[in-house]
Structures are given as C-alpha cells and as structure tokens.
Write a protein that holds these residues in place. Structure first.
Motif, mmCIF file in Angstrom:
data_model
loop_
_atom_site.group_PDB
_atom_site.id
_atom_site.type_symbol
_atom_site.label_atom_id
_atom_site.label_comp_id
_atom_site.label_asym_id
_atom_site.label_seq_id
_atom_site.Cartn_x
_atom_site.Cartn_y
_atom_site.Cartn_z
ATOM 1 N N ASP A 113 54.330 28.867 48.040
ATOM 2 C CA ASP A 113 53.404 27.835 47.560
ATOM 3 C C ASP A 113 52.152 28.420 46.915
ATOM 4 N N LYS A 114 52.079 29.732 46.853
ATOM 5 C CA LYS A 114 50.940 30.410 46.226
ATOM 6 C C LYS A 114 51.444 31.397 45.178
ATOM 7 N N TYR A 134 52.084 25.104 39.643
ATOM 8 C CA TYR A 134 51.087 25.656 38.718
ATOM 9 C C TYR A 134 51.545 25.631 37.260
ATOM 10 N N ARG A 153 41.625 31.544 39.370
ATOM 11 C CA ARG A 153 41.014 30.300 39.859
ATOM 12 C C ARG A 153 41.969 29.532 40.780
ATOM 13 N N SER A 154 43.059 30.160 41.172
ATOM 14 C CA SER A 154 44.070 29.532 42.018
ATOM 15 C C SER A 154 44.156 30.241 43.355
ATOM 16 N N GLU A 155 44.917 29.641 44.265
ATOM 17 C CA GLU A 155 45.211 30.319 45.519
ATOM 18 C C GLU A 155 46.300 31.348 45.250
ATOM 19 N N TYR A 156 46.063 32.572 45.678
ATOM 20 C CA TYR A 156 47.055 33.610 45.435
ATOM 21 C C TYR A 156 47.116 34.579 46.598
ATOM 22 N N ILE A 157 48.202 35.307 46.624
ATOM 23 C CA ILE A 157 48.410 36.392 47.578
ATOM 24 C C ILE A 157 48.608 37.642 46.757
#
Length: 182
Positions: A113-114, A134, A153-157
C-alpha cells in the motif's frame, strides 16, 4: 503487479542509442529484460523507434512504442501506466544493468500500500514499486521528469542497498569499470 521497463530515452548524453551497446556480453537493455522476465510472467517494455531489439531476446514482454520520446520520461511513464490497466506497477529503467533478482524480491517483500524503493547512501534507486492508488497522480507528471516529486510527497518505504540500485549508463565511460562497487 505489472513490471514496466522504460527504454524510450533519446540517449542524448551518450550520443548514440546506448541500450543497443554491449555490456558484459549482451546489449545493455537485455539486462533489464532478463531480470524482469526472471521474476514476472508478463510485463511492458516502453521503447522508441530508435531502439533496435534485433540483438535482444524478448519473450514475455509486450512492446509499447513511445512515438514522442522528445516529450520526456513522463510520456513513457504515462504510456506504461495506461497499458498496466490500473494495476500495481514496478518500474525499471533500461539503462540500469546491475539490478538483480535479489533486489527485485526485496522491493516486492514490503507492504503493497506504499511506494517502495531502494537507496544507496541516500540516493533514490530502482526498481520502484507504485501501488495502484498512486497511478492517477503519477499520470499528471509532465516533461522530462520522473516520479521523484510524487514519491517524496507520498508515503513510502525505502531501504539501503548497494550501488547497483543507482548505477546507470549515461556516458560511454560509464561502461568502463562497470560493476565496481563504490
């Protein structure tokens, strides 16, 4: 999940179509094709008219012609995302021959989800996993820009990897001493 290899660049800094040049006994583009075909049952290869695939071996990938490579990287990304049909994607670059199956499996081992990508000493690397959620935002990019702004600018790993996740070929001299870690 659909893998996308971006291979429609104009090779301006290299001077000639670099993806046809030999690297360790096979065309530079073949390295990306091989790692994708080893890890996925299907995928997309975004190419330009200048890429000669006659010496490459493509078995599982659907070829998509970017008729306007002068519009930049964003055009290739959009073509790939549209062809992926709203599915999660993992993006590879055709000029990055050091990406291997171990790295691909590591990227795919994280949450779906990331956004997920490797880095080397703080530099963002490839491949990059992009969840389907995304894709609408990714299709809004313009020009010779990748997905860096969207990613940041997003949620990331992200996770630390070797230099292989950032090594790309831009100039003929990049082929000399290739594969050296440093």
């Amino acid at each position: 999940m659909i893998p996308i290899i971006l291979a429609a660049g104009e090779s301006k800094r290299f001077g000639l179509q670099k993806l046809n040049y030999p690297y360790r006994g096979k065309p530079l583009i073949q390295w990306a094709i091989d790692v994708v075909e080893e890890n996925f049952s299907e995928g997309l290869l975004i190419i330009s008219q200048t890429l000669d695939l006659s010496k490459a071996r493509v078995r599982k990938l659907k070829l998509i012609l970017n008729k306007n490579p002068e519009l930049g990287l964003s055009n290739s990304i959009k073509l790939g995302l549209m062809a992926a049909g709203g599915k999660d994607v993992i993006i590879f670059l055709g000029d990055m021959p050091e990406i291997d199956s171990e790295l691909v499996q590591k990227v795919m081992s994280f949450s779906k989800d990331k956004i997920v990508f490797p880095n080397f000493n703080g530099v963002k690397g490839f491949p990059v996993f992009i969840p389907a959620g995304y894709l609408k935002s990714a299709c809004e990019i313009e020009g010779d820009r990748g997905l860096r702004d969207l990613i940041m600018r997003s949620e990331y790993i992200t996770f630390e990897w070797t230099r292989s996740c950032i090594f790309d070929v831009d100039l003929p001299e990049d082929l000399e001493g290739a594969g050296e870690d440093g």
